[in-house]
Design a protein around this motif. Sequence first.
Motif, mmCIF file in Angstrom:
data_model
loop_
_atom_site.group_PDB
_atom_site.id
_atom_site.type_symbol
_atom_site.label_atom_id
_atom_site.label_comp_id
_atom_site.label_asym_id
_atom_site.label_seq_id
_atom_site.Cartn_x
_atom_site.Cartn_y
_atom_site.Cartn_z
ATOM 1 N N HIS A 49 0.835 -1.210 0.000
ATOM 2 C CA HIS A 49 0.000 0.000 0.000
ATOM 3 C C HIS A 49 0.868 1.257 0.000
ATOM 4 O O HIS A 49 0.608 2.197 -0.757
ATOM 5 C CB HIS A 49 -0.912 -0.017 1.228
ATOM 6 N N VAL A 50 1.896 1.278 0.837
ATOM 7 C CA VAL A 50 2.778 2.447 0.901
ATOM 8 C C VAL A 50 3.479 2.655 -0.437
ATOM 9 O O VAL A 50 3.571 3.783 -0.940
ATOM 10 C CB VAL A 50 3.807 2.287 2.035
ATOM 11 N N ILE A 51 3.948 1.570 -1.037
ATOM 12 C CA ILE A 51 4.633 1.664 -2.334
ATOM 13 C C ILE A 51 3.690 2.215 -3.393
ATOM 14 O O ILE A 51 4.058 3.117 -4.176
ATOM 15 C CB ILE A 51 5.181 0.289 -2.744
ATOM 16 N N THR A 52 2.456 1.716 -3.418
ATOM 17 C CA THR A 52 1.475 2.187 -4.401
ATOM 18 C C THR A 52 1.162 3.660 -4.196
ATOM 19 O O THR A 52 1.102 4.439 -5.162
ATOM 20 C CB THR A 52 0.192 1.353 -4.299
ATOM 21 N N GLU A 53 0.963 4.047 -2.946
ATOM 22 C CA GLU A 53 0.633 5.443 -2.657
ATOM 23 C C GLU A 53 1.796 6.372 -2.970
ATOM 24 O O GLU A 53 1.605 7.467 -3.501
ATOM 25 C CB GLU A 53 0.211 5.582 -1.190
ATOM 26 N N ARG A 54 3.003 5.943 -2.665
ATOM 27 C CA ARG A 54 4.159 6.774 -2.983
ATOM 28 C C ARG A 54 4.266 6.994 -4.486
ATOM 29 O O ARG A 54 4.556 8.105 -4.950
ATOM 30 C CB ARG A 54 5.440 6.145 -2.442
ATOM 31 N N GLU A 55 4.009 5.950 -5.263
ATOM 32 C CA GLU A 55 4.065 6.073 -6.719
ATOM 33 C C GLU A 55 2.916 6.936 -7.239
ATOM 34 O O GLU A 55 3.096 7.766 -8.132
ATOM 35 C CB GLU A 55 4.013 4.686 -7.355
ATOM 36 N N ARG A 56 1.731 6.752 -6.675
ATOM 37 C CA ARG A 56 0.560 7.510 -7.131
ATOM 38 C C ARG A 56 0.735 8.990 -6.881
ATOM 39 O O ARG A 56 0.349 9.824 -7.706
ATOM 40 C CB ARG A 56 -0.693 7.007 -6.416
ATOM 41 N N ARG A 57 1.323 9.335 -5.754
ATOM 42 C CA ARG A 57 1.493 10.736 -5.412
ATOM 43 C C ARG A 57 2.684 11.360 -6.118
ATOM 44 O O ARG A 57 2.772 12.580 -6.230
ATOM 45 C CB ARG A 57 1.638 10.885 -3.893
ATOM 46 N N ARG A 58 3.609 10.526 -6.578
ATOM 47 C CA ARG A 58 4.772 10.950 -7.352
ATOM 48 C C ARG A 58 5.457 12.158 -6.707
ATOM 49 O O ARG A 58 5.505 12.292 -5.502
ATOM 50 C CB ARG A 58 4.382 11.253 -8.805
ATOM 51 N N GLY A 59 5.963 13.057 -7.544
ATOM 52 C CA GLY A 59 6.587 14.281 -7.051
ATOM 53 C C GLY A 59 7.637 14.008 -6.001
ATOM 54 O O GLY A 59 8.393 13.050 -6.054
ATOM 55 N N GLY A 60 7.648 14.861 -4.997
ATOM 56 C CA GLY A 60 8.655 14.777 -3.952
ATOM 57 C C GLY A 60 8.519 13.576 -3.057
ATOM 58 O O GLY A 60 9.432 13.273 -2.283
ATOM 59 N N GLY A 61 7.377 12.877 -3.122
ATOM 60 C CA GLY A 61 7.183 11.718 -2.272
ATOM 61 C C GLY A 61 8.208 10.631 -2.491
ATOM 62 O O GLY A 61 8.505 9.841 -1.590
ATOM 63 N N ARG A 62 8.779 10.585 -3.678
ATOM 64 C CA ARG A 62 9.744 9.538 -3.984
ATOM 65 C C ARG A 62 11.046 9.703 -3.210
ATOM 66 O O ARG A 62 11.819 8.762 -3.112
ATOM 67 C CB ARG A 62 10.032 9.524 -5.495
ATOM 68 N N ARG A 63 11.287 10.887 -2.656
ATOM 69 C CA ARG A 63 12.532 11.086 -1.901
ATOM 70 C C ARG A 63 12.477 10.391 -0.546
ATOM 71 O O ARG A 63 13.513 10.226 0.095
ATOM 72 C CB ARG A 63 12.836 12.564 -1.719
ATOM 73 N N THR A 64 11.279 10.008 -0.089
ATOM 74 C CA THR A 64 11.164 9.247 1.150
ATOM 75 C C THR A 64 11.485 7.786 0.863
ATOM 76 O O THR A 64 10.769 7.118 0.122
ATOM 77 C CB THR A 64 9.759 9.380 1.753
ATOM 78 N N ARG A 65 12.568 7.303 1.436
ATOM 79 C CA ARG A 65 13.011 5.936 1.177
ATOM 80 C C ARG A 65 12.307 4.969 2.128
ATOM 81 O O ARG A 65 11.967 5.329 3.262
ATOM 82 C CB ARG A 65 14.530 5.844 1.335
ATOM 83 N N LEU A 66 12.132 3.738 1.683
ATOM 84 C CA LEU A 66 11.342 2.756 2.428
ATOM 85 C C LEU A 66 12.216 1.608 2.932
ATOM 86 O O LEU A 66 13.008 1.038 2.181
ATOM 87 C CB LEU A 66 10.226 2.198 1.538
ATOM 88 N N TYR A 67 12.054 1.302 4.208
ATOM 89 C CA TYR A 67 12.704 0.155 4.844
ATOM 90 C C TYR A 67 11.645 -0.641 5.597
ATOM 91 O O TYR A 67 10.586 -0.113 5.943
ATOM 92 C CB TYR A 67 13.798 0.613 5.821
ATOM 93 N N MET A 68 11.948 -1.899 5.871
ATOM 94 C CA MET A 68 11.101 -2.720 6.722
ATOM 95 C C MET A 68 11.781 -2.850 8.079
ATOM 96 O O MET A 68 13.003 -3.008 8.169
ATOM 97 C CB MET A 68 10.890 -4.112 6.119
ATOM 98 N N GLY A 69 10.988 -2.779 9.143
ATOM 99 C CA GLY A 69 11.640 -2.869 10.442
ATOM 100 C C GLY A 69 10.710 -3.374 11.528
ATOM 101 O O GLY A 69 9.508 -3.440 11.350
ATOM 102 N N ALA A 70 11.376 -3.658 12.639
ATOM 103 C CA ALA A 70 12.802 -3.958 12.819
ATOM 104 C C ALA A 70 12.883 -5.330 13.462
ATOM 105 O O ALA A 70 11.962 -5.775 14.149
ATOM 106 C CB ALA A 70 13.485 -2.926 13.717
ATOM 107 N N LEU A 71 14.009 -6.002 13.274
ATOM 108 C CA LEU A 71 14.191 -7.354 13.786
ATOM 109 C C LEU A 71 14.908 -7.322 15.139
ATOM 110 O O LEU A 71 15.818 -6.527 15.355
ATOM 111 C CB LEU A 71 14.986 -8.190 12.784
ATOM 112 N N ASN A 72 14.476 -8.208 16.036
ATOM 113 C CA ASN A 72 15.009 -8.279 17.397
ATOM 114 C C ASN A 72 15.540 -9.674 17.709
ATOM 115 O O ASN A 72 15.144 -10.658 17.090
ATOM 116 C CB ASN A 72 13.918 -7.955 18.433
#
Length: 321
Positions: A99-122
């Motif tokens: 969902h986050v990936i789709t929304e980031r692409e849909r909103r385009r523009g400056g949103g792409r500068r926000t990088r995505l990680y999965m977290g976190a492992l313990n």
Amino acid sequence: MPELDTVRAARQPAISSLLSLAASGHGTVLSLKFPYQTQPLPRPGTSAMDAALNRVDKVLDAVLGTVDILVIGNEPFLETRDQDRATLLNPFYEAVAAHVITERERRRGGGRRTRLYMGALNHLEHPDWRTPAVDAWLAHVKATPEIEGVDIHPHVAAIEHASAYTEYVLPRIRAEQRFLATEFSLVQWWKQHWSDPVPAIYADQYGVARGTPVWQEVRDAAATPVTEQRWRDLLTHTTWFASRTRYLTNQVTRFRATGRLAVATYGTLQQPAMVRDLGPAKTPWLLNSLYTNLVVQPSADGRMAHNPAYFDAFRALQDGS
């Protein structure tokens, strides 16, 4: 995330603080915390999942394109019921990530500068935490081009134990992917010694009964903050603490030596929860913090006292030294 049902995202304390810091030119990382310790994680395609994604959208409206890194999850394997880790956890977080990936692409523009990680492992220093569910988590990270890596939280008893995290994680993701360490510490080492007696030299100097456990002396300091010199004497005379004064420098050096560290962050302030119900069973998180704001009196000009082991090292690490 549940706070967003009643608080506007931009006014939620963590988000508001990060937006202010971003406006001042600081780098920012925001982790999305989904607390499901007492209820099942939503299944994709259900109304409960829709509600969770609605909260995510509120965050994206506030931070996308402003926050440098968005971590999808906080500590999912700790914030999920035991019985759901092998079944519901990965489908839920994979749906949030999609969902986050789709929304980031849909909103385009400056949103792409926000990088995505999965977290976190313990707890990856313990073999029983390296489960098929964790492997599936890392396989999803590896298979998703838009995700740039994974977050780790090595709160350990020895610096060598943190190596188990990078040695396990890095071979399981793509070669160009990196890792975050948004939390790390020796808190498990502190906990092993939390009930040890205060040093005799300290006890005699400050009129404390010999044999008083460290946790009790810390509890008293939290109730009535002590001078900066007294706190420094307590820690520097305590062998199990003083012997680890190079931990922060050594740990970050090890992270950097992998060639794949993106960001490491470290705890700054002591928080009220750290001193609430303080006793022998309490995890001594407050010994990590760079400032000793809850146990030490501020100076006459209001300056907060520093952790005598790590503050200067933290400053030096900002310059890459």
